[in-house]
Design a protein around this motif. Structure first.
Motif, mmCIF file in Angstrom:
data_model
loop_
_atom_site.group_PDB
_atom_site.id
_atom_site.type_symbol
_atom_site.label_atom_id
_atom_site.label_comp_id
_atom_site.label_asym_id
_atom_site.label_seq_id
_atom_site.Cartn_x
_atom_site.Cartn_y
_atom_site.Cartn_z
ATOM 1 N N VAL A 1 30.803 -40.277 75.004
ATOM 2 C CA VAL A 1 31.626 -41.122 74.841
ATOM 3 C C VAL A 1 32.101 -42.165 75.879
ATOM 4 O O VAL A 1 32.230 -43.372 75.738
ATOM 5 C CB VAL A 1 33.162 -40.393 74.292
ATOM 6 N N ARG A 2 32.111 -41.326 77.049
ATOM 7 C CA ARG A 2 32.524 -42.119 78.216
ATOM 8 C C ARG A 2 31.209 -43.342 78.576
ATOM 9 O O ARG A 2 31.401 -44.457 78.831
ATOM 10 C CB ARG A 2 32.564 -41.570 79.581
ATOM 11 N N GLN A 3 29.988 -42.872 78.310
ATOM 12 C CA GLN A 3 28.934 -43.799 78.645
ATOM 13 C C GLN A 3 28.917 -44.693 77.547
ATOM 14 O O GLN A 3 28.529 -46.082 78.078
ATOM 15 C CB GLN A 3 27.505 -42.723 78.480
ATOM 16 N N HIS B 1 29.539 -50.651 76.844
ATOM 17 C CA HIS B 1 30.348 -51.410 76.135
ATOM 18 C C HIS B 1 31.157 -52.646 77.044
ATOM 19 O O HIS B 1 30.690 -53.987 77.071
ATOM 20 C CB HIS B 1 31.414 -51.164 75.456
ATOM 21 N N ASN B 2 31.549 -52.136 78.124
ATOM 22 C CA ASN B 2 32.227 -52.938 79.333
ATOM 23 C C ASN B 2 30.846 -53.661 80.049
ATOM 24 O O ASN B 2 31.312 -54.883 80.504
ATOM 25 C CB ASN B 2 32.967 -52.124 80.364
ATOM 26 N N SER C 1 37.440 -56.281 77.687
ATOM 27 C CA SER C 1 36.835 -55.315 76.718
ATOM 28 C C SER C 1 37.757 -54.552 75.683
ATOM 29 O O SER C 1 38.876 -54.810 75.903
ATOM 30 C CB SER C 1 36.092 -54.255 77.607
ATOM 31 N N ASN C 2 37.161 -53.961 74.913
ATOM 32 C CA ASN C 2 38.090 -53.112 73.866
ATOM 33 C C ASN C 2 37.466 -51.950 73.640
ATOM 34 O O ASN C 2 36.452 -51.670 72.914
ATOM 35 C CB ASN C 2 38.077 -54.129 72.568
ATOM 36 N N THR C 3 38.122 -50.848 74.296
ATOM 37 C CA THR C 3 37.728 -49.382 73.873
ATOM 38 C C THR C 3 38.952 -48.686 73.256
ATOM 39 O O THR C 3 39.077 -47.461 73.289
ATOM 40 C CB THR C 3 37.204 -48.701 75.045
ATOM 41 N N PHE C 4 39.976 -49.535 72.624
ATOM 42 C CA PHE C 4 41.054 -49.011 72.194
ATOM 43 C C PHE C 4 41.042 -48.875 70.444
ATOM 44 O O PHE C 4 41.668 -48.366 69.710
ATOM 45 C CB PHE C 4 42.338 -49.718 72.585
ATOM 46 N N GLN C 5 40.005 -49.513 69.907
ATOM 47 C CA GLN C 5 39.728 -49.615 68.406
ATOM 48 C C GLN C 5 38.109 -49.210 68.428
ATOM 49 O O GLN C 5 37.394 -49.191 69.010
ATOM 50 C CB GLN C 5 39.830 -51.032 68.125
ATOM 51 N N ASP C 6 37.895 -48.332 67.053
ATOM 52 C CA ASP C 6 36.449 -48.168 66.676
ATOM 53 C C ASP C 6 35.841 -49.078 65.873
ATOM 54 O O ASP C 6 36.614 -49.903 65.267
ATOM 55 C CB ASP C 6 36.525 -46.822 65.863
ATOM 56 N N GLN C 7 34.608 -49.652 66.359
ATOM 57 C CA GLN C 7 34.041 -50.485 65.530
ATOM 58 C C GLN C 7 33.149 -49.924 64.466
ATOM 59 O O GLN C 7 32.673 -48.736 64.725
ATOM 60 C CB GLN C 7 33.265 -51.489 66.558
ATOM 61 N N THR C 8 32.849 -50.742 63.548
ATOM 62 C CA THR C 8 31.917 -50.272 62.443
ATOM 63 C C THR C 8 30.446 -50.114 63.173
ATOM 64 O O THR C 8 30.164 -50.851 64.070
ATOM 65 C CB THR C 8 31.728 -51.122 61.305
ATOM 66 N N ASN C 9 29.737 -48.877 62.676
ATOM 67 C CA ASN C 9 28.359 -48.560 63.423
ATOM 68 C C ASN C 9 28.554 -48.213 64.722
ATOM 69 O O ASN C 9 27.659 -48.033 65.370
ATOM 70 C CB ASN C 9 27.523 -49.865 63.383
ATOM 71 N N GLN C 10 29.718 -47.706 65.239
ATOM 72 C CA GLN C 10 29.775 -47.285 66.496
ATOM 73 C C GLN C 10 29.531 -45.850 66.468
ATOM 74 O O GLN C 10 29.868 -45.049 65.553
ATOM 75 C CB GLN C 10 31.459 -47.552 66.931
#
Ligand code: RM4
Ligand code: MN
Ligand code: MN
Length: 422
Positions: free
Chosen positions: A151-153, A158-159, A126-135
């Motif tokens: 944010v946690r949710q 995502h995971n 998983s990747n929660t170290f970068q912001d994705q567009t439309n996030q």
């Protein structure tokens, strides 16, 4: 790319008599029985090392990136690259996907492509170290440990989605690596951040299919420079233990401060039955992600010595987590796989009974003699024999060059392609 397997057989044919001579003399110089060698061959042949989907293109640093040409433009091409590596060395039978860098939109089709190349799907990342567009929410101040429940949710969901993608492909594990942490003293409450991380991970754990594992990766610093929430094996083991039997720690060789005794960490985690995954690379200073075995081959050998305590009874998620800034990524990966197999084979040669005895007798000199005589053995004829039996190339790297695979890829894909990844 269509790697002509016939060419591998032809090249092997011409190199065979040389190989036979090396292999015969290698065996005759040592006193092991034929059944010992067959056991070694059996064990080493089974070694499959996953290739991360983000390591098939040129890596970069925060200062720049110098693409080498012919990089895979999509997931199908990444699978083809791993398939080529596997055909050459017989040890790269799976790919590890990083979501969302590589989203398998059409799982059936992707599975079919992988099947054609003989490639399976290893752990998904998983990747929660970068912001994705439309996030909706930003991870600037963390993800699973964030102060804001929304944010946690988002990060939890995502995971969970990554697990769903992996399920559709036949993966059996998710690797969670978090960049959550702090850049400055006082910025984050250590205890609260850890407790929030555990609570978030519990929600992800609850989404795991019964036959899946969750691998919790630790890292001391970067991109946060003062503290990381899961900074070391202690925090990782604590989380894995609290989460339950499907959770394990994952050791990435580059995620230790200089001079850390990694082999001892491996021993501890093995002892607790909590080592589930391994990311191979090498480093001089930090998370340098250099070619495996290029800087500290002795450390790698010592790590395998610890892994071998019961390796036959447990399977690990082995992966190369390297980044190639100045080498052709495929050549670099061939070198890394070779280094891993060399260390593994050398560790198998250690006379463990004699070593235990010398340890019990406090014969310090003999302990060193025993392990170093294995480490100083040139095991390459043994590894070539294994490749030969697997119908892979006797000399993968030189065949890669001889077949001009990179040039073929540049012709097919273009000189300016950029693969997704860091
Ligand atoms: C991290 C860590 C993770 C990898 C990312 C790209 O440092 O090693 O395993 O997925 O980098
Ligand atoms: Mn890693
Ligand atoms: Mn890393």
């Amino acid at each position: 790319m269509n790697l002509n397997l016939q060419r591998i057989a032809e090249e092997n044919e011409s190199a065979l008599s040389d190989h036979q001579a090396h292999w015969d003399s290698f065996r005759s110089l040592r006193s092991y029985s034929d059944s010992f060698w067959e056991k070694c061959i059996h064990q080493l042949s089974a070694m499959q090392i996953a290739i991360p989907s983000w390591a098939l293109g040129t890596g970069g640093t925060r200062f720049g990136r110098f693409p080498g040409g012919g990089e895979p433009r999509n997931l199908e091409e990444k699978i083809a690259d791993v398939g080529a590596l596997h055909a050459l060395n017989g040890h790269c039978g799976s790919i590890s996907l990083h979501i969302p860098w590589d989203i398998p939109d059409n799982a059936d089709h992707i599975r079919q492509v992988a099947r054609e190349w003989g490639i399976a799907f290893d752990a998904v990342n998983s990747n929660t170290f970068q912001d994705q567009t439309n996030q909706e929410h930003s991870y600037k101040f963390g993800s699973l440990a964030h102060t804001d429940a929304a944010v946690r949710q988002q990060a939890v969901e995502h995971n969970q989605q990554v697990i769903d993608y992996g399920r559709a492909l036949g993966s059996k594990a998710i690797t969670v690596w978090l960049s959550d942490g702090a850049n400055f003293p006082g910025q984050q409450n250590f205890r609260r951040a850890f407790e929030r991380t555990l609570a978030s991970l519990q929600k992800i754990y609850g989404h795991l299919p019964n036959d899946w594992q969750m691998l919790v990766e630790y890292k001391p610093y970067e991109p946060n420079f003062y503290s990381t929430v899961i900074q070391d094996w202690g925090s990782s083991l604590l989380l894995a233990s609290r989460l339950g039997p499907q959770a394990y720690s994952l050791v990435d060789l580059g995620h230790h401060l200089p001079n850390t005794n990694i082999e001892q960490i491996v021993s501890r985690l093995r002892m607790e039955g909590k080592l589930g995954g391994f990311h191979f690379n090498d480093s001089k200073y930090g998370d340098d992600d250099l070619t495996v075995g290029s800087i500290k081959p002795y450390q790698l050998f010592l790590i395998f010595l610890e892994l071998l305590e019961g390796i036959e009874t447990q399977s690990f998620a082995w992966m190369i987590d390297a980044s190639h800034n100045v080498k052709d990524p495929l050549e670099d990966l061939l070198q890394s796989v070779d280094a891993i197999l060399i260390a593994y084979a050398q560790a198998l040669l250690v006379d463990r009974e004699a070593l235990y005895q010398a340890q019990e007798d406090n014969d310090v000199v003999m302990c060193q003699e025993i392990i170093q005589s294995a480490f100083r053995t040139d095991v390459r004829p043994l590894l070539a024999e294994i490749r030969h039996r697997a119908e892979a190339a006797l000399h993968p790297l030189s065949l890669y060059r001889k077949l001009q695979i990179r040039q073929t890829l540049v012709n097919e894909r273009g000189a300016k392609t950029l693969a997704t990844g860091l």
